[in-house]
Design a protein around this motif. Structure first.
Motif, PDB file in Angstrom:
ATOM      1  N   ARG A  53       0.795  -1.229   0.000  1.00  0.00           N
ATOM      2  CA  ARG A  53       0.000   0.000   0.000  1.00  0.00           C
ATOM      3  C   ARG A  53       0.835   1.291   0.000  1.00  0.00           C
ATOM      4  NH1 ARG A  53      -3.299   3.833   2.309  1.00  0.00           N
ATOM      5  NH2 ARG A  53      -5.516   3.608   1.804  1.00  0.00           N
ATOM      6  N   PRO A  54       1.885   1.396   0.825  1.00  0.00           N
ATOM      7  CA  PRO A  54       2.677   2.640   0.789  1.00  0.00           C
ATOM      8  C   PRO A  54       3.220   2.969  -0.602  1.00  0.00           C
ATOM      9  CG  PRO A  54       3.232   1.355   2.722  1.00  0.00           C
ATOM     10  CD  PRO A  54       2.375   0.474   1.869  1.00  0.00           C
ATOM     11  N   ARG A  55       3.715   1.944  -1.308  1.00  0.00           N
ATOM     12  CA  ARG A  55       4.240   2.179  -2.653  1.00  0.00           C
ATOM     13  C   ARG A  55       3.120   2.581  -3.608  1.00  0.00           C
ATOM     14  NH1 ARG A  55       8.791   0.317  -6.383  1.00  0.00           N
ATOM     15  NH2 ARG A  55       9.919   0.845  -4.496  1.00  0.00           N
ATOM     16  N   LEU A  56       1.975   1.932  -3.497  1.00  0.00           N
ATOM     17  CA  LEU A  56       0.847   2.241  -4.378  1.00  0.00           C
ATOM     18  C   LEU A  56       0.346   3.667  -4.129  1.00  0.00           C
ATOM     19  CD1 LEU A  56      -1.169  -1.099  -4.095  1.00  0.00           C
ATOM     20  CD2 LEU A  56       0.582  -0.474  -5.790  1.00  0.00           C
ATOM     21  N   PHE A  57       0.273   4.043  -2.842  1.00  0.00           N
ATOM     22  CA  PHE A  57      -0.152   5.405  -2.533  1.00  0.00           C
ATOM     23  C   PHE A  57       0.870   6.414  -3.047  1.00  0.00           C
ATOM     24  CE2 PHE A  57      -0.312   9.272  -0.045  1.00  0.00           C
ATOM     25  CZ  PHE A  57      -1.671   9.567  -0.059  1.00  0.00           C
ATOM     26  N   GLY A  58       2.159   6.119  -2.853  1.00  0.00           N
ATOM     27  CA  GLY A  58       3.201   7.026  -3.336  1.00  0.00           C
ATOM     28  C   GLY A  58       3.116   7.240  -4.831  1.00  0.00           C
ATOM     29  N   LEU A  59       2.812   6.189  -5.571  1.00  0.00           N
ATOM     30  CA  LEU A  59       2.664   6.301  -7.020  1.00  0.00           C
ATOM     31  C   LEU A  59       1.426   7.120  -7.384  1.00  0.00           C
ATOM     32  CD1 LEU A  59       3.295   5.516  -9.962  1.00  0.00           C
ATOM     33  CD2 LEU A  59       2.081   3.358  -9.551  1.00  0.00           C
ATOM     34  N   ALA A  60       0.284   6.779  -6.786  1.00  0.00           N
ATOM     35  CA  ALA A  60      -0.963   7.475  -7.110  1.00  0.00           C
ATOM     36  C   ALA A  60      -0.883   8.951  -6.739  1.00  0.00           C
ATOM     37  CB  ALA A  60      -2.130   6.803  -6.390  1.00  0.00           C
ATOM     38  N   TYR A  61      -0.268   9.256  -5.593  1.00  0.00           N
ATOM     39  CA  TYR A  61      -0.165  10.658  -5.167  1.00  0.00           C
ATOM     40  C   TYR A  61       0.736  11.451  -6.097  1.00  0.00           C
ATOM     41  CZ  TYR A  61       0.968  14.730  -2.308  1.00  0.00           C
ATOM     42  OH  TYR A  61       1.165  16.011  -1.859  1.00  0.00           O
ATOM     43  N   ARG A  62       1.848  10.867  -6.497  1.00  0.00           N
ATOM     44  CA  ARG A  62       2.738  11.561  -7.431  1.00  0.00           C
ATOM     45  C   ARG A  62       2.085  11.728  -8.804  1.00  0.00           C
ATOM     46  NH1 ARG A  62       6.170   8.890  -3.939  1.00  0.00           N
ATOM     47  NH2 ARG A  62       8.133   9.926  -3.385  1.00  0.00           N
ATOM     48  N   MET A  63       1.214  10.814  -9.161  1.00  0.00           N
ATOM     49  CA  MET A  63       0.493  10.940 -10.425  1.00  0.00           C
ATOM     50  C   MET A  63      -0.511  12.090 -10.376  1.00  0.00           C
ATOM     51  SD  MET A  63       1.172   8.812 -12.992  1.00  0.00           S
ATOM     52  CE  MET A  63      -0.379   8.611 -13.876  1.00  0.00           C
ATOM     53  N   LEU A  64      -1.207  12.252  -9.243  1.00  0.00           N
ATOM     54  CA  LEU A  64      -2.358  13.147  -9.196  1.00  0.00           C
ATOM     55  C   LEU A  64      -2.130  14.432  -8.408  1.00  0.00           C
ATOM     56  CD1 LEU A  64      -4.931  10.299  -8.615  1.00  0.00           C
ATOM     57  CD2 LEU A  64      -4.666  11.628 -10.716  1.00  0.00           C
ATOM     58  N   GLY A  65      -1.207  14.414  -7.436  1.00  0.00           N
ATOM     59  CA  GLY A  65      -0.938  15.623  -6.661  1.00  0.00           C
ATOM     60  C   GLY A  65      -2.021  15.986  -5.672  1.00  0.00           C
ATOM     61  N   VAL A  66      -2.958  15.056  -5.409  1.00  0.00           N
ATOM     62  CA  VAL A  66      -4.058  15.303  -4.471  1.00  0.00           C
ATOM     63  C   VAL A  66      -4.235  14.054  -3.604  1.00  0.00           C
ATOM     64  CG1 VAL A  66      -6.500  15.884  -4.207  1.00  0.00           C
ATOM     65  CG2 VAL A  66      -5.202  16.792  -6.159  1.00  0.00           C
ATOM     66  N   PRO A  67      -4.006  14.138  -2.294  1.00  0.00           N
ATOM     67  CA  PRO A  67      -4.097  12.952  -1.446  1.00  0.00           C
ATOM     68  C   PRO A  67      -5.444  12.246  -1.524  1.00  0.00           C
ATOM     69  CG  PRO A  67      -3.052  14.743  -0.246  1.00  0.00           C
ATOM     70  CD  PRO A  67      -3.563  15.329  -1.528  1.00  0.00           C
ATOM     71  N   ALA A  68      -6.534  13.013  -1.528  1.00  0.00           N
ATOM     72  CA  ALA A  68      -7.860  12.389  -1.564  1.00  0.00           C
ATOM     73  C   ALA A  68      -8.059  11.606  -2.857  1.00  0.00           C
ATOM     74  CB  ALA A  68      -8.946  13.453  -1.409  1.00  0.00           C
TER      75      ALA A  68
END
Length: 299
Positions: A12-27
């Protein structure tokens, strides 16, 4: 089911790190992980040769679809769009990436120069250290096409901010100088903060007052902050130094309301870029994930 859940939580941490860097929005990154989790629940993990690759692939494609929609929406955004800080206490990316400059708000903004496809290829290869062949497989493209996307991404990033670097000590020092200059403002003291080609970017989203276009040049920035200092005089205000996305930032409170968050880029003893996040909805989400305990009040 427990081992199935544990396996997802492990990555999960890696997946969140990828998604956050893709979108720039935590939510938005959380929404991506929720969708990935739903797909993972129906997947037979025992049948997978590489569960991590499967999860990263699914997360990348969900984030890509969401980013394409977000790009279309941001084209109609009122004024500049700035990324949102993530929680410092939850969903941290992998330990080896946690202190990377690729997590800073300035770098997330720089990534906005890339197309969604370039952004995904660059992040997979350069940030998350997958080979061109592995990244290509995750993206469903040929390896040569992946190489080209990564090459174009690097070229665009160099064009966008050739002087970009992360020096937390210098940034903190320049933010402290900025606070001191705003306390006793003069055009001379404010101008001395900025490089000749400095830029100011403010995100009000059309909801609150903010500069609608990036402002360039030390003289113009000095006059801007001179006016802001004048507008602050009738009010009770204070600054708090915090760490957001592994870089120093200032929370500015006006009459006990969070008015903005400011972060800088600098070169030597001059600020090269000022970023001001003023959108009330973004500030409300920031308050929800930021603990002011341990922050330093500046006056």
């Amino acid at each position: 089911m427990d081992s199935h859940t544990d396996l997802f939580q492990q990555h999960r941490p890696r997946l969140f790190g990828l998604a956050y860097r893709m979108l720039g929005v935590p939510a938005d990154a959380e929404d991506v992980l929720h969708d990935a989790w739903l797909r993972w629940q129906s997947q037979d993990a025992a049948a997978l040769d590489d569960p991590e690759a499967w999860l990263v692939t699914v997360t990348t494609h969900i984030a890509l679809d969401r980013l394409r929609r977000a790009k279309a929406e941001r084209a109609h955004y009122s004024g500049p769009w700035l990324p949102e800080p993530m929680s410092e206490t939850a969903n941290s990316p992998d330990a080896e990436l946690e202190n990377s400059e690729t997590l800073t708000l300035s770098f997330l903004l720089l990534l906005e120069r890339l197309s969604p496809d370039e952004r995904a290829a660059f992040l997979l290869h350069d940030v998350f250290d997958y080979s061109h062949a592995e990244a290509a497989a995750m993206l469903g493209i040929e390896e040569d096409a992946c190489r080209q996307r990564v090459h174009r991404a690097k070229a665009r990033l160099r064009e966008g901010r050739p002087r970009f670097s992360v020096d937390a000590h210098a940034q903190r020092r320049m933010l402290e100088r900025f606070v001191a200059a705003m306390a006793k403002p003069s055009l001379e003291s404010l101008r001395a903060l900025f490089a000749e080609d400095a830029i100011a970017i403010s995100d009000g989203g059309g909801v609150v007052r903010a500069i609608l276009r990036p402002l360039h040049g030390a003289d113009r920035l000095a006059r801007l902050y001179m006016q802001i200092a004048s507008n602050l005089r009738p009010h009770k205000y204070r600054y708090e130094m915090v760490t957001l996305n592994n870089a120093p930032a200032l929370l500015m409170w006006v009459d006990d309301t969070l008015s903005s968050v400011v972060w800088v880029e600098c070169e030597g003893e001059r600020i090269t870029a000022m970023h001001g996040l003023r959108h009330p909805d973004k500030l409300a989400r920031l308050l929800a994930v930021t603990k002011s305990a341990g922050s330093a009040s500046l006056h």
